[in-house]
Enzyme design. Structure first.
Site, PDB file in Angstrom:
ATOM      1  N   HIS A  43       0.708  -1.108  -0.130  1.00  0.00           N
ATOM      2  CA  HIS A  43      -0.015   0.091  -0.079  1.00  0.00           C
ATOM      3  C   HIS A  43       0.978   1.158   0.104  1.00  0.00           C
ATOM      4  O   HIS A  43       2.068   1.188   0.365  1.00  0.00           O
ATOM      5  CB  HIS A  43      -0.950  -0.150   1.479  1.00  0.00           C
ATOM      6  CG  HIS A  43      -1.978   0.905   1.569  1.00  0.00           C
ATOM      7  ND1 HIS A  43      -1.623   2.239   1.858  1.00  0.00           N
ATOM      8  CD2 HIS A  43      -3.258   0.846   1.329  1.00  0.00           C
ATOM      9  CE1 HIS A  43      -2.688   2.826   2.091  1.00  0.00           C
ATOM     10  NE2 HIS A  43      -3.697   1.877   1.595  1.00  0.00           N
TER      11      HIS A  43
ATOM     12  N   ASP B 226       2.910  -5.108   8.297  1.00  0.00           N
ATOM     13  CA  ASP B 226       1.800  -4.183   8.055  1.00  0.00           C
ATOM     14  C   ASP B 226       0.633  -5.211   8.040  1.00  0.00           C
ATOM     15  O   ASP B 226       0.316  -5.730   7.178  1.00  0.00           O
ATOM     16  CB  ASP B 226       1.726  -3.560   6.592  1.00  0.00           C
ATOM     17  CG  ASP B 226       0.511  -2.749   6.283  1.00  0.00           C
ATOM     18  OD1 ASP B 226      -0.193  -2.738   7.322  1.00  0.00           O
ATOM     19  OD2 ASP B 226       0.648  -2.103   5.285  1.00  0.00           O
TER      20      ASP B 226
ATOM     21  N   GLN C  41      -4.479  -5.120   7.013  1.00  0.00           N
ATOM     22  CA  GLN C  41      -5.662  -6.103   6.451  1.00  0.00           C
ATOM     23  C   GLN C  41      -5.507  -7.475   6.839  1.00  0.00           C
ATOM     24  O   GLN C  41      -6.211  -8.266   6.326  1.00  0.00           O
ATOM     25  CB  GLN C  41      -5.372  -6.055   4.705  1.00  0.00           C
ATOM     26  CG  GLN C  41      -5.401  -4.703   4.156  1.00  0.00           C
ATOM     27  CD  GLN C  41      -6.797  -4.260   4.092  1.00  0.00           C
ATOM     28  OE1 GLN C  41      -7.843  -4.664   4.477  1.00  0.00           O
ATOM     29  NE2 GLN C  41      -6.841  -2.835   3.761  1.00  0.00           N
TER      30      GLN C  41
ATOM     31  N   LYS D 127     -10.368  -0.634  10.565  1.00  0.00           N
ATOM     32  CA  LYS D 127     -10.613  -1.645   9.666  1.00  0.00           C
ATOM     33  C   LYS D 127     -11.063  -2.727  10.425  1.00  0.00           C
ATOM     34  O   LYS D 127     -11.145  -3.910   9.832  1.00  0.00           O
ATOM     35  CB  LYS D 127      -9.268  -1.839   8.727  1.00  0.00           C
ATOM     36  CG  LYS D 127      -8.920  -0.625   7.935  1.00  0.00           C
ATOM     37  CD  LYS D 127      -7.961  -0.957   6.918  1.00  0.00           C
ATOM     38  CE  LYS D 127      -7.357   0.106   6.418  1.00  0.00           C
ATOM     39  NZ  LYS D 127      -7.972   0.766   5.139  1.00  0.00           N
TER      40      LYS D 127
ATOM     41  N   CYS E  45      -5.039   2.952  -3.439  1.00  0.00           N
ATOM     42  CA  CYS E  45      -3.780   3.320  -2.901  1.00  0.00           C
ATOM     43  C   CYS E  45      -2.528   2.410  -3.008  1.00  0.00           C
ATOM     44  O   CYS E  45      -1.834   2.117  -2.255  1.00  0.00           O
ATOM     45  CB  CYS E  45      -3.894   3.461  -1.406  1.00  0.00           C
ATOM     46  SG  CYS E  45      -5.124   4.809  -1.105  1.00  0.00           S
TER      47      CYS E  45
END
Lengths: 425, 126
Positions: A120, A196, A199, A222, A382
């Site tokens: 991202h 990261d 997600q 999220k 993104c």
């Protein structure tokens, strides 16, 4: 996991209708809806406990501090990290900026940071800032099945990157990367390994210690929590050795006119009044997800993805981007109807007529689905470098969460043809 | 059918069967404009003579609004004086289109107009 019908009832917004259609929210990779338990936790804080934390000696301030710190403890336990190593930030993006800034201090000209082709923007741009001081960025390549090329990774580790920062789950492809194995390899090469988790933490069991990474970042909004709160989980030793990111109140031990000393971790990284209500809301979201069970959440999304992949095979000209095996991907489905390559002027200037290829542009598709109350994302998500790598100008994306049903998936596919009838060219 | 629905049909028709599509042999101005958010792109070529747009062509890629609007725009500005085209502000143009668009899709609709205005005001390379 309790039934999706019951889960839906916990989310007030899902009762809305659009043009007489029930709300089918399929943009969960962008942000998620909030259950009543989260909304109430936030109102309860402002109605009963609002006061600044770590300052007052009066009882209300102590109660506020207590709730803030209990939230930290609860969220740390949700990802199995240490409470003192959990720093509250605004979102995963801010956590990555913090890391780029604080770890970046130590880097020298020629040092390498290794990222991947599927990152991202938030895991690319903060690192690009360091190129000014001569730091080099390198990217792990993707294979044709949309997974990371492990041989390429091993080769690039041989160059001894100082930092490796990789997404656990791609927001475009859904690809779940084997971060545990990748962390081990990175450590063998002497690199600091960052995950990261924007997600992944919302969608599957994520265990900071089991992964063995140095840092894990994620966003509250999220994962059913409020916007404006996110976390950096790090190992204590690393955090203690790092320079602060933002300066101000709460992050200091002692300040003189010319110099200051820093507070302990995690407060060293929390300058200014924090988002207390956000932390409490996120803690309530963690409770909600824990009650559902993260294994069950993951299983539910796998079921939805299997259905999606099944139904997608029957759609003429549908092109999708992501691993074909639902075991290797999260609940993210990026697709196009027809091909949508980047604009190439020279190709276009050769054409005298419009080429009729049956393509439906993602914007038109999203707008058409919107008229049926179905909300999907269209654009570059993104991840513009990844779009370039896939040679698509944009894609449509449906992304699932706990309140999505098989019916929602069927609804999406049932209305794709309407869009095709009107917008295909 | 409301007037808005009819206007939407008109733009869809432009999208499916664009007018003035292709290129010019010797354009006075040419410009490529790109919306990085969605990849919508238009390349406009303009032939100016005696202070007016005597011919205009476009190619591009993108959604029905961006490409339909580009075709609609070429019809609108062909034969117009350059100052006349500069009077076609985004607000005036959106009213001409008569579509019910949110802010994101207004950008799609305005891509070609911005390109033409930039080209004729001299902010482009030939």
């Amino acid at each position: 996991m309790k039934s999706v019908e019951l889960i839906k009832q916990d989310f007030p917004i899902l009762g809305r209708t659009f043009n007489g259609h029930g709300m089918v929210y399929l943009d969960n990779a962008a942000t998620t809806q909030k259950p009543l338990a989260v909304i109430e936790a936030i109102s309860d804080y402002y109605e009963n406990y609002n006061s600044n934390v770590h300052r007052g000696v009066y009882r209300l301030s102590e109660e506020s501090t207590d709730r803030y710190e209990k939230s930290r403890e609860n969220i740390a336990s949700f990802v199995s990290s240490e409470t003192a190593g959990l720093v509250f930030v605004r979102n995963a993006t801010e956590a990555l900026n913090l890391l780029a800034y604080s770890l970046g201090h130590r880097l020298k000209r020629g040092d390498i940071i290794l990222l991947s082709e599927m990152e991202h923007h938030s895991n690319i741009v903060p690192w690009q800032f360091l190129m000014e001081k001569g730091v080099k960025l390198d990217y792990v390549k993707m294979t044709s099945d949309y997974t990371l090329d492990r041989d390429d990774y091993a080769n690039k580790l041989k160059k001894k990157p100082k930092i490796v920062s990789i997404t656990q789950a791609s927001n475009v492809l859904g690809t779940i990367n084997p971060v545990k194995e990748m962390a081990t390899e990175a450590h063998e090469a002497g690199s600091t390994f960052i995950v990261d988790g924007a997600q992944s933490v919302p969608h599957m069991p994520v265990d900071f210690h089991a992964i063995g990474c140095d840092f894990l970042v994620f966003s509250g909004h999220k994962m059913l929590g409020p916007m404006g709160i996110g976390c950096l989980a790090g190992n204590l030793e690393s955090l203690e050795s790092m320079d602060p990111f933002l300066g101000g109140g709460d992050m200091i031990r002692e300040v003189q006119y010319e110099r200051a000393t820093w507070n302990d971790v995690p407060y060293k990284f929390e300058a200014g009044t924090p988002n207390v209500a956000g932390a409490i809301g996120l803690s309530a979201a963690a409770n909600y997800l824990r009650d559902l069970g993260m294994e069950e959440v993951r299983g539910h999304e796998k079921t939805l993805m299997k259905k999606t992949l099944d139904l997608s095979r029957d759609v003429e000209d549908l092109v999708s981007f992501g691993p074909p095996d639902p075991e290797m991907r999260g609940g993210v489905f990026s697709f196009n109807i027809g091909n949508l390559p980047f604009f190439k002027l020279n190709d276009k200037l050769e054409e005298n007529d419009v080429v009729i290829s049956g393509t439906v542009h993602p914007h038109d598709l999203a707008a058409s689905l919107d008229s049926f109350g179905i909300m999907i994302r269209s654009g570059h998500h993104c991840a513009m470098p990844l779009m370039g790598r896939l040679d698509v100008a944009a894609t449509s994306r449906a992304s699932y969460y706990v309140y999505n049903s098989l019916e929602d998936v069927k609804n999406l596919f049932a209305h794709l043809n309407e869009a095709r009838k009107v917008f295909a060219r | 059918m409301s007037q808005e629905d009819i206007n939407a049909e008109v733009i869809l028709d432009h999208y499916r069967n664009p007018h003035n599509h292709g290129r010019l042999a010797n354009p006075t101005f040419s410009i490529t404009e790109y919306n990085p958010v969605c990849g919508d792109t238009v390349h406009m070529e303009i032939l100016a003579s005696n202070g007016e747009i005597s011919d205009i062509r476009f190619v591009g890629t993108g959604c029905s609004i961006s490409q339909g609007s580009a075709s609609f725009l070429t019809d609108l500005v062909k034969g117009k004086s350059i100052p006349g085209v500069m009077e076609l502000t985004p607000g005036v143009y959106l009213r001409e289109l008569g579509l019910n668009l949110g802010p994101a899709r207004e950008k799609c609709a305005l891509l070609s107009l911005n390109a033409v205005r930039k080209a004729i005001s001299g902010n482009s390379q030939k």
